[in-house]
Design a protein around this motif. Structure first.
Motif: not given
Length: 299
Positions: A97-103
């Motif tokens: 999905g839209d999950q990011s490594m930064k988050a």
């Protein structure tokens, strides 16, 4: 030689049966038998328990990470990432999905810049990959070829970067990050979860997939284990986990004691720990457990 009387023979048979029954009574109920997934397993109530896997690089190799992310984004946008996932037994439900490594890294996210590994692998036309023989993420088949979701994605990414040769180096899961930091390989493509602790040691690419946990027990579930909490509430229960795996932290957070956790080097050893009675359960990602149980059945 005197013939053994029928009465003595009958007594011997009965004595053998009694010994067998007593032996079964002394068994912990978990030794031997077929290992199966707990279908009604309760996911641990821990923030971030659904794992997001990604390739990882040395902290100084941000340029390589960024180049990898550029090509990975193209695979996501074109739908080719889903195709690669499906070829390895995943489904659309496992897309990140839209999950990011930064988050996912949170305060541990490293901005960084530069690094010369990108130029090195481009000039050599070869990248050295560390993997941990964990199906279905990255493993070596019977012919010595690299297979798995992480390998498929990395191969597509590096090929689009003009790098045709991938050399794999097999290590235990717990040795992946130390091996990367020591320069034994250029990248880890082992389906490793992005966590804040790991983000302090390496830089991750964007996630390739998302997946939950699973629990395996001897068929019949003799200790009635359906969650990590069940294990924490039963001090006699032991669970097998790969050394360095995220599941160790999950178990500790719900109260499972260290002496209940049987740490092993790989998936096969984890399964064997349950089959041999050294552990009552085994945990890993749902895709991993499904894959290794299918392999054990010879499917």
């Amino acid at each position: 030689m005197k013939l053994i009387s029928k009465k003595f023979l009958l007594f011997f048979v009965l004595l053998t049966l009694v010994a067998a029954v007593i032996g079964c009574g002394n068994n912990n109920g978990s030794k031997g038998g077929k290992v199966v997934m707990v279908e009604d397993f309760e996911q641990p109530d821990i923030e971030g328990v659904r794992g997001y896997g990604a390739a990882a690089f040395r902290s100084e190799d941000v340029a390589l990470r960024d180049a990898f992310n550029t090509e990975l984004a193209k695979l996501k946008e074109s739908g080719d990432l889903l195709t690669l996932l499906e070829e390895n037994g995943f489904s659309e439900a496992e897309l990140p999905g839209d999950q990011s490594m930064k988050a996912l890294c949170g305060p541990s996210f490293q901005e960084g810049s530069g690094g010369n590994t990108l130029e090195k692998i481009k000039s050599e036309g070869k990248v050295v990959v560390g993997f941990a023989n964990e199906k279905p993420y990255a493993y070596q088949d019977e012919n010595g070829e690299l297979k798995g979701e992480a390998i498929s994605v990395a191969t597509a990414v590096f090929k689009n970067m003009g790098i045709e040769e991938i050399e794999g180096k097999l290590v235990e899961f717990g040795s992946l990050i130390p091996g990367l930091q020591a320069g034994r390989f250029d990248v880890i493509t082992a389906g490793m979860y992005i966590t804040p602790d790991r983000c302090e040691q390496v830089v991750f690419a964007e996630p390739e997939y998302s997946i939950g946990e699973a629990l395996g027990v001897i068929e019949g579930n003799p200790k009635d284990l359906h969650s990590y909490e069940d294990i924490a509430n039963n001090p006699d229960a032991k669970i097998a986990v790969m050394q360095g795996a995220i599941e160790i932290g999950y178990l500790e957070q719900v109260g499972v004691k260290d002496d209940q956790i049987v740490k092993v080097p790989d998936q096969a050893a984890a399964l064997n720990a349950v089959q041999s009675g050294r552990a009552d359960a085994v945990t890993m990602t749902s895709m991993s457990l499904k894959s290794i149980l299918e392999s054990a059945e010879g499917k």
